[in-house]
Design an enzyme around this catalytic site. Structure first.
Site, PDB file in Angstrom:
ATOM      1  N   ARG A 180     -19.075  -7.287  -2.179  1.00 32.55           N
ATOM      2  CA  ARG A 180     -18.198  -6.129  -2.119  1.00 32.55           C
ATOM      3  C   ARG A 180     -18.830  -4.799  -1.675  1.00 32.55           C
ATOM      4  O   ARG A 180     -18.224  -3.951  -1.298  1.00 32.55           O
ATOM      5  CB  ARG A 180     -17.361  -5.983  -3.308  1.00 32.55           C
ATOM      6  CG  ARG A 180     -16.418  -6.904  -3.818  1.00 32.55           C
ATOM      7  CD  ARG A 180     -15.540  -6.612  -5.022  1.00 32.55           C
ATOM      8  NE  ARG A 180     -14.834  -7.573  -5.449  1.00 32.55           N
ATOM      9  CZ  ARG A 180     -13.632  -8.174  -5.476  1.00 32.55           C
ATOM     10  NH1 ARG A 180     -13.000  -7.595  -4.266  1.00 32.55           N
ATOM     11  NH2 ARG A 180     -13.146  -9.109  -5.756  1.00 32.55           N
TER      12      ARG A 180
ATOM     13  N   PHE B 101     -12.448 -15.082   8.370  1.00 33.28           N
ATOM     14  CA  PHE B 101     -12.651 -14.586   6.835  1.00 33.28           C
ATOM     15  C   PHE B 101     -13.607 -13.561   6.454  1.00 33.28           C
ATOM     16  O   PHE B 101     -14.808 -13.872   7.197  1.00 33.28           O
ATOM     17  CB  PHE B 101     -12.903 -15.860   5.948  1.00 33.28           C
ATOM     18  CG  PHE B 101     -12.703 -15.466   4.322  1.00 33.28           C
ATOM     19  CD1 PHE B 101     -11.488 -15.342   3.683  1.00 33.28           C
ATOM     20  CD2 PHE B 101     -13.859 -15.045   3.889  1.00 33.28           C
ATOM     21  CE1 PHE B 101     -11.386 -14.987   2.429  1.00 33.28           C
ATOM     22  CE2 PHE B 101     -13.736 -14.691   2.512  1.00 33.28           C
ATOM     23  CZ  PHE B 101     -12.611 -14.548   1.848  1.00 33.28           C
TER      24      PHE B 101
ATOM     25  N   LYS C 127      -4.610  -9.109   9.879  1.00 29.64           N
ATOM     26  CA  LYS C 127      -4.651 -10.033  10.506  1.00 29.64           C
ATOM     27  C   LYS C 127      -3.344 -10.544  11.168  1.00 29.64           C
ATOM     28  O   LYS C 127      -2.874 -11.663  10.660  1.00 29.64           O
ATOM     29  CB  LYS C 127      -5.119 -11.392   9.596  1.00 29.64           C
ATOM     30  CG  LYS C 127      -6.686 -11.087   9.448  1.00 29.64           C
ATOM     31  CD  LYS C 127      -6.845 -12.632   8.903  1.00 29.64           C
ATOM     32  CE  LYS C 127      -8.357 -12.447   7.748  1.00 29.64           C
ATOM     33  NZ  LYS C 127      -8.464 -13.479   7.052  1.00 29.64           N
TER      34      LYS C 127
ATOM     35  N   GLU D 200      -3.985  -1.110   0.592  1.00 36.59           N
ATOM     36  CA  GLU D 200      -4.359  -2.744   0.436  1.00 36.59           C
ATOM     37  C   GLU D 200      -5.534  -2.895   1.478  1.00 36.59           C
ATOM     38  O   GLU D 200      -5.829  -2.250   2.308  1.00 36.59           O
ATOM     39  CB  GLU D 200      -3.461  -3.519   1.218  1.00 36.59           C
ATOM     40  CG  GLU D 200      -2.567  -4.076   0.081  1.00 36.59           C
ATOM     41  CD  GLU D 200      -2.936  -5.489  -0.602  1.00 36.59           C
ATOM     42  OE1 GLU D 200      -4.340  -5.544  -0.438  1.00 36.59           O
ATOM     43  OE2 GLU D 200      -2.027  -6.124  -1.107  1.00 36.59           O
ATOM     44  N   ASP D 201      -6.545  -3.790   0.941  1.00 37.82           N
ATOM     45  CA  ASP D 201      -7.527  -4.081   1.987  1.00 37.82           C
ATOM     46  C   ASP D 201      -7.362  -4.885   2.890  1.00 37.82           C
ATOM     47  O   ASP D 201      -7.847  -4.280   4.206  1.00 37.82           O
ATOM     48  CB  ASP D 201      -8.593  -4.865   0.907  1.00 37.82           C
ATOM     49  CG  ASP D 201      -8.163  -6.244   0.256  1.00 37.82           C
ATOM     50  OD1 ASP D 201      -6.844  -6.370   0.548  1.00 37.82           O
ATOM     51  OD2 ASP D 201      -8.710  -6.935  -0.217  1.00 37.82           O
TER      52      ASP D 201
ATOM     53  N   ASP E  13      -2.835 -10.446   5.362  1.00 40.34           N
ATOM     54  CA  ASP E  13      -3.200 -11.790   6.291  1.00 40.34           C
ATOM     55  C   ASP E  13      -1.759 -12.508   6.409  1.00 40.34           C
ATOM     56  O   ASP E  13      -0.893 -11.903   7.425  1.00 40.34           O
ATOM     57  CB  ASP E  13      -3.799 -12.636   5.150  1.00 40.34           C
ATOM     58  CG  ASP E  13      -4.340 -14.088   5.663  1.00 40.34           C
ATOM     59  OD1 ASP E  13      -4.281 -14.163   6.997  1.00 40.34           O
ATOM     60  OD2 ASP E  13      -4.861 -15.022   5.271  1.00 40.34           O
TER      61      ASP E  13
HETATM   62  P1  5GP Z   1      -1.789 -12.473   2.337  1.00 45.60           P
HETATM   63  O1  5GP Z   1      -0.562 -12.631   1.141  1.00 45.60           O
HETATM   64  O2  5GP Z   1      -1.233 -11.599   3.185  1.00 45.60           O
HETATM   65  O3  5GP Z   1      -1.747 -13.858   2.931  1.00 45.60           O
HETATM   66  O4  5GP Z   1      -2.771 -12.189   1.434  1.00 45.60           O
HETATM   67  C1  5GP Z   1      -3.319 -11.179   1.427  1.00 45.60           C
HETATM   68  C2  5GP Z   1      -4.828 -11.219   0.296  1.00 45.60           C
HETATM   69  O5  5GP Z   1      -5.668 -12.467   0.721  1.00 45.60           O
HETATM   70  C3  5GP Z   1      -5.776 -10.091   0.480  1.00 45.60           C
HETATM   71  O6  5GP Z   1      -5.289  -8.758  -0.518  1.00 45.60           O
HETATM   72  C4  5GP Z   1      -6.836 -10.644   0.097  1.00 45.60           C
HETATM   73  O7  5GP Z   1      -7.293 -10.765  -1.242  1.00 45.60           O
HETATM   74  C5  5GP Z   1      -6.886 -12.081   0.602  1.00 45.60           C
HETATM   75  N1  5GP Z   1      -7.591 -12.057   1.919  1.00 45.60           N
HETATM   76  C6  5GP Z   1      -6.954 -12.521   3.129  1.00 45.60           C
HETATM   77  N2  5GP Z   1      -7.574 -12.620   4.152  1.00 45.60           N
HETATM   78  C7  5GP Z   1      -8.980 -12.018   3.555  1.00 45.60           C
HETATM   79  C8  5GP Z   1     -10.287 -12.086   4.459  1.00 45.60           C
HETATM   80  O8  5GP Z   1     -10.311 -12.389   5.406  1.00 45.60           O
HETATM   81  N3  5GP Z   1     -11.350 -11.959   3.532  1.00 45.60           N
HETATM   82  C9  5GP Z   1     -10.976 -11.646   2.123  1.00 45.60           C
HETATM   83  N4  5GP Z   1     -12.074 -11.265   1.292  1.00 45.60           N
HETATM   84  N5  5GP Z   1      -9.823 -11.673   1.493  1.00 45.60           N
HETATM   85  C10 5GP Z   1      -8.856 -11.855   2.473  1.00 45.60           C
END
Ligand code: 5GP
Length: 188
Positions: free
Chosen positions: A169, A156, A134, A102-103, A106
């Site tokens: 990207r 972000f 995060k 995963e990237d 959050d």
């Molecule tokens: P979660 O379900 O953990 O809240 O969200 C994860 C997804 O939200 C990540 O895979 C990504 O696509 C997006 N996301 C969350 N924080 C960021 C951020 O700081 N930058 C970007 N570009 N995408 C984020």
């Protein structure tokens, strides 16, 4: 790498060299942990594709790869935690040692749901490697991320595979955009 044209950059959070060093360390750790295993590295599109390409070149094992594309229901800024599978895995993972790449994690809702979906397919093991975490934003308290690149504050971020409105990207470092670039007229 930064030029005068990159005027949209507020601040570089993680330089390219730091990312490369961390990716090498993660690759070494994964190589040790998966000795003799049938490793399948599963990249979550699109954000993880750059990280995954670098990571697997640092894993010295005969692995295979597959990809999944998911999106949160509703398309709102806040994650709902219910993921829609836009592109499923091509191959079965039953009996396979799966490492999800995963990237960024959050709230953790996306990953929690993804783990639930994949675990019903009975992989031999299921682990997660995330470049960014995060942690302070986490809404799923017991979520285990087995390999983490960097813990970052609640900002972000874009670059190194991560986008804002599908842009940025291609930048080889992780950075924060200037506030004016989050305005709708810059999303085109
Ligand atoms: P979660 O379900 O953990 O809240 O969200 C994860 C997804 O939200 C990540 O895979 C990504 O696509 C997006 N996301 C969350 N924080 C960021 C951020 O700081 N930058 C970007 N570009 N995408 C984020």
């Amino acid at each position: 790498m930064m030029s005068d044209q990159d005027s949209f950059i507020e601040r570089v959070l993680i330089p390219h060299e730091d990312i490369q060093q961390k990716v090498r360390e993660l690759g070494e750790q994964i190589t040790r942990d998966y000795q003799g295993k049938d490793l399948r590295v599963v990249g979550i599109l699109r954000g993880a594709f750059i990280f995954m390409a670098d990571l697997i070149r640092n894993i010295k094992l005969p692995l295979s790869v597959d990809f999944m594309s998911i999106s949160s229901y509703g398309g709102s800024v806040e994650s709902s935690g219910v993921v829609r599978i836009l592109k499923d895995l091509d191959k079965s993972i039953t009996g396979v040692d799966v490492l999800i790449v995963e990237d960024i994690v959050d709230t953790g809702l996306t990953l929690k749901h993804l783990l639930e979906v994949l675990s019903t397919r009975n992989p031999a093991s299921l682990r997660v490697c995330a470049l960014l975490d995060k942690k302070e934003r986490r809404l799923v308290p017991d979520l285990k991320i087995d390999y983490v690149g960097f813990e970052i504050p609640n900002l972000f971020v874009v670059g190194y595979g991560l986008d804002f409105a599908e842009k940025y990207r291609n930048y080889p470092f992780i950075f924060v955009l200037k506030p004016e670039y989050y305005q709708p007229e810059f999303t085109r």
